[in-house]
Design a protein around this motif. Structure first.
Motif, short mmCIF file in Angstrom:
data_model
loop_
_atom_site.label_atom_id
_atom_site.label_comp_id
_atom_site.label_asym_id
_atom_site.label_seq_id
_atom_site.Cartn_x
_atom_site.Cartn_y
_atom_site.Cartn_z
N GLU A 150 12.10 66.80 43.10
CA GLU A 150 11.01 66.26 42.30
C GLU A 150 9.67 66.73 42.84
O GLU A 150 8.62 66.15 42.56
CB GLU A 150 11.06 64.73 42.31
N ALA A 151 9.68 67.82 43.61
CA ALA A 151 8.46 68.31 44.25
C ALA A 151 7.40 68.66 43.22
O ALA A 151 7.70 69.20 42.16
CB ALA A 151 8.77 69.52 45.11
N ARG A 152 6.16 68.35 43.56
CA ARG A 152 5.01 68.68 42.70
C ARG A 152 4.04 69.49 43.55
O ARG A 152 3.33 68.94 44.40
CB ARG A 152 4.35 67.40 42.19
N VAL A 153 4.02 70.80 43.32
CA VAL A 153 3.18 71.71 44.11
C VAL A 153 1.93 72.05 43.31
O VAL A 153 2.03 72.52 42.17
CB VAL A 153 3.95 73.00 44.45
N ALA A 154 0.77 71.79 43.88
CA ALA A 154 -0.50 72.09 43.22
C ALA A 154 -1.15 73.32 43.87
O ALA A 154 -1.18 73.44 45.10
CB ALA A 154 -1.45 70.91 43.29
N ILE A 155 -1.64 74.22 43.02
CA ILE A 155 -2.31 75.43 43.49
C ILE A 155 -3.76 75.39 43.03
O ILE A 155 -4.04 75.22 41.83
CB ILE A 155 -1.62 76.70 42.96
N ALA A 156 -4.68 75.50 43.95
CA ALA A 156 -6.10 75.39 43.64
C ALA A 156 -6.63 76.68 43.01
O ALA A 156 -6.07 77.76 43.20
CB ALA A 156 -6.89 75.06 44.91
N THR A 157 -7.73 76.54 42.26
CA THR A 157 -8.40 77.69 41.66
C THR A 157 -9.83 77.79 42.18
O THR A 157 -10.38 76.82 42.69
CB THR A 157 -8.44 77.57 40.13
N HIS A 158 -10.42 78.97 42.01
CA HIS A 158 -11.82 79.15 42.42
C HIS A 158 -12.46 80.21 41.53
O HIS A 158 -11.78 81.04 40.92
CB HIS A 158 -11.92 79.55 43.88
N LEU A 159 -13.76 80.16 41.46
CA LEU A 159 -14.52 81.11 40.65
C LEU A 159 -14.72 82.41 41.43
O LEU A 159 -15.08 82.40 42.60
CB LEU A 159 -15.87 80.53 40.26
N VAL A 160 -14.50 83.53 40.74
CA VAL A 160 -14.79 84.85 41.31
C VAL A 160 -15.95 85.43 40.49
O VAL A 160 -15.79 85.79 39.33
CB VAL A 160 -13.57 85.78 41.23
#
Length: 338
Positions: free
Chosen positions: A315-325
């Motif tokens: 039931e893992a919930r992996v979050a990946i962050a974003t950033h502005l380039v």
């Protein structure tokens, strides 16, 4: 025939291989069906004995007897969208290292086609990575009940999922535009059934409200370069000085449409994409929000392979962050666009 000929593959048995390799019959079976449970040295010894005897594993027969196919599937809504190939490649790389082949399905943004694909593939694979699935929740849960599923960019409780969080990148994008004097912008949306579009809308509206920027949402439906180009008239009529597009493909279309009208980017209007898939190939280079699709592929593959190795659902919930380039398509606002 000479006495040095290898035995026919039809006459070689697991017992034959076990005797030559000096291991048990169960070890030979695991070497072909669950090699991750054995040491690399043991697997190599078994396979060397099999090669000596001229044995070639019959994957179809093994699947019938063990339920292990040695295959996994990745299903995407549009393989032509440059967001997905890096994700698929990373799943394939990690799956290959674990001894799995990867089947690829393209649903063409159609839920019923996705249902048909997953139904047919279920007979040949041990698990699924569903990237941006269009299936409804019930059908996804039904699929997971028969084959382990890992979702990318779809948040369903109780299922393993990898989610790219757009809030950080959109916060930075709105702050960037505000610093450059922009007061209004257009968001060119993706499909309404897209979880990513839902999250991007909500994050953008929240960030814009805090910054005091006005947002006009322009519905596109299926994202494409042509859709972005055709949206230019609406963008200009809105009076906005900046555009944030659902993805880089749409943003590229917007830039092409603006160029046809003699409108300069970024002098006359700023354009920001999402996903960071085409940025280095546009002219000028596109300011965009990095979505790390390759990292999502790594995470999804690791989750699925862990489930297949352990036999236990996750039931893992992996979050990946974003950033502005920030690149060359965003600059100071200009008020006299026509």
């Amino acid at each position: 025939m000479t006495g040095n000929s290898k035995a026919s593959t039809t006459s070689v048995t697991i017992g034959d291989i076990a005797r030559v390799a000096g291991v048990s019959r169960s070890t030979v079976s695991r070497a072909f069906s669950r090699p991750e449970l054995l040491s690399a040295e043991t697997v190599q010894r078994v396979k060397a004995a099999a090669a000596q005897l001229g044995y070639v594993a019959n994957h179809a027969a093994r699947a019938l007897s063990t339920g292990r196919f040695g295959n996994v599937a990745v299903v995407v809504p549009d393989i032509a969208n440059p967001f997905f190939p890096p994700l698929v490649r990373r799943v394939q790389t990690l799956a290959d290292a674990a001894g799995f082949a990867v089947f690829l399905g393209d649903s063409d943004e159609i839920a019923d086609r996705e249902a048909n694909l997953t139904s047919r593939l279920s007979a040949q694979v041990e698990g699924f990575v569903l990237a941006a699935p269009r299936l409804d929740e019930q059908r996804i849960r039904e699929l997971d009940a028969t084959r382990p599923v890992v979702l990318v960019n779809r948040d369903i409780s109780g299922l393993a999922r990898v989610l790219i969080d757009p809030s950080g990148g959109l916060d930075e994008a709105v702050a960037h535009l505000q610093r450059h004097g922009h007061r209004s912008l257009v968001y060119l949306s993706g499909p309404r059934e897209s979880w990513s579009d839902q999250q991007r809308r909500a994050a953008l509206l929240s960030a814009a409200k805090r910054a005091g920027l006005e947002v006009t949402i322009q519905e596109l439906g299926r994202p494409s370069s042509a859709a972005g180009r055709d949206a230019v008239g609406g963008i200009l009529s809105s009076g906005a000085t900046a555009v944030i597009a659902f993805d880089d493909v749409v943003a590229q279309g917007v830039m092409a449409g603006l160029a046809l009208r003699g409108i300069d980017v970024p002098r006359d209007i700023s354009v920001i994409g999402c996903d960071d898939t085409l940025a280095s190939g546009t002219h000028p280079a596109l300011t965009t929000i990095s979505a790390a699709s390759a990292a999502a592929g790594d995470a999804a593959a690791e989750l699925l392979l862990a489930v297949l190795s352990s036999g236990e659902r996750s039931e893992a919930r992996v979050a990946i962050a974003t950033h502005l380039v920030v690149r060359a398509t965003s600059d100071k606002a200009r008020d006299d666009i026509s």
